[in-house]
Motif scaffolding. Structure first.
Motif: not given
Ligand SMILES: O=C(O)C(=O)C[C@]1(C(=O)O)C=C[C@@H](O)C=C1
Length: 261
Positions: A64-92
């Motif tokens: 859980e920690l690994f995926v959350k932290e990775a998604e934070h980094l990916h969000a900063k790099a713009g991953r979830y701006e793409n409508p095809e990408e859905v995060p597992f931990f969208p909170e915060d």
């Protein structure tokens, strides 16, 4: 072949999206999924990575920690701006640091929020992972979890791609779909969007891909037909038959039910 039917720079106008182009994207995603499973199968199951008691103080598993932290980094790099990408931990999730890219707006805004990542998370860790990893613990939890993340992202992207498939099907037959949507008739929607022959082809193709991609390649010609595969092809076929296709269809129905909001 592009892995996306809609978001590559030269894909042009969103209205050009077709059932053929979304199906081609689904076929390309099969390669990503099969390769990601092969990569994860290099390590045994590695139970401590998923055990909440392993990290005594945190209350979360290392996964859980690994995926959350990775998604934070990916969000900063713009991953979830793409409508095809859905995060597992969208909170915060943090805002992207990168300037925004003008992704074509293909989906209906209400349908865009369909998110079944919790179901995918439970399926992957509780049902799928034990089927294709060997028992054991090699201590390499970081690289194991890095592989899990790639598997999860590829599977989730494929399943949530059902939104685009549903959008195309709606545009191709708006009157038929609107009547079932207005009646909230999930069974009728499920019947309309199902193509059993296509599903059979998908299952056979992914089994074959697992067989071909998972072989040991040597420069000598092999005489033995009983090649060992890095991931059992029948597990990949089952992954599609029992989970990926049914969950894609669930996403399609959920999306359509919100299509007229
Ligand atoms: O290709 C389609 O029409 C889809 O909706 C995708 C998909 C699949 O998940 O592979 C799902 C439902 C159909 O019965 C066939 C295939």
């Amino acid at each position: 072949m592009a892995s996306s039917a809609i978001s590559s720079r030269d894909s042009g106008n969103s209205s050009q999206i077709s059932l053929k182009s979304v199906r081609e994207a689904l076929i390309r995603l099969e390669d990503s999924i099969v390769f990601s499973l092969i990569e994860r199968a290099r390590h045994p199951y590695n139970a401590p990575a998923y055990d909440r008691l392993y990290l005594k103080s945190s209350g979360s598993s290392l996964a859980e920690l690994f995926v959350k932290e990775a998604e934070h980094l990916h969000a900063k790099a713009g991953r979830y701006e793409n409508p095809e990408e859905v995060p597992f931990f969208p909170e915060d999730l943090p805002s992207p640091l990168v300037p925004s890219y003008n992704y074509p707006q293909v989906l209906h805004p209400a349908g865009a929020s369909v998110n079944i990542t919790k179901t995918i998370w439970n399926m992957y860790f509780n049902e799928l992972l034990p089927l294709f990893t060997a028992e054991g613990d090699d201590g390499n939890y970081a690289s194991t979890l890095a592989s899990d993340l790639v598997c999860l992202q590829a599977i989730s992207r494929r399943i949530h791609y059902g939104k685009f498939v549903a959008e195309v099907k709606f545009r191709d037959a708006p009157l038929d779909y609107s009547s079932a949507i207005n009646n909230k008739d999930k069974d009728a929607l499920m019947r309309m969007l199902t193509f059993e022959r296509v599903e059979e082809m998908v299952k056979r193709r992914v089994e074959k891909k697992a067989m071909i991609f998972g072989q040991e390649v040597t420069i000598e010609d092999k005489e033995d037909d009983n090649v060992d595969c890095k991931v059992n092809p029948s597990v990949v076929s089952r992954l599609y038959g029992d989970w990926i296709i049914p969950l894609t269809k669930l996403v399609e129905v959920d999306y359509l039910l919100r299509r007229l909001e």
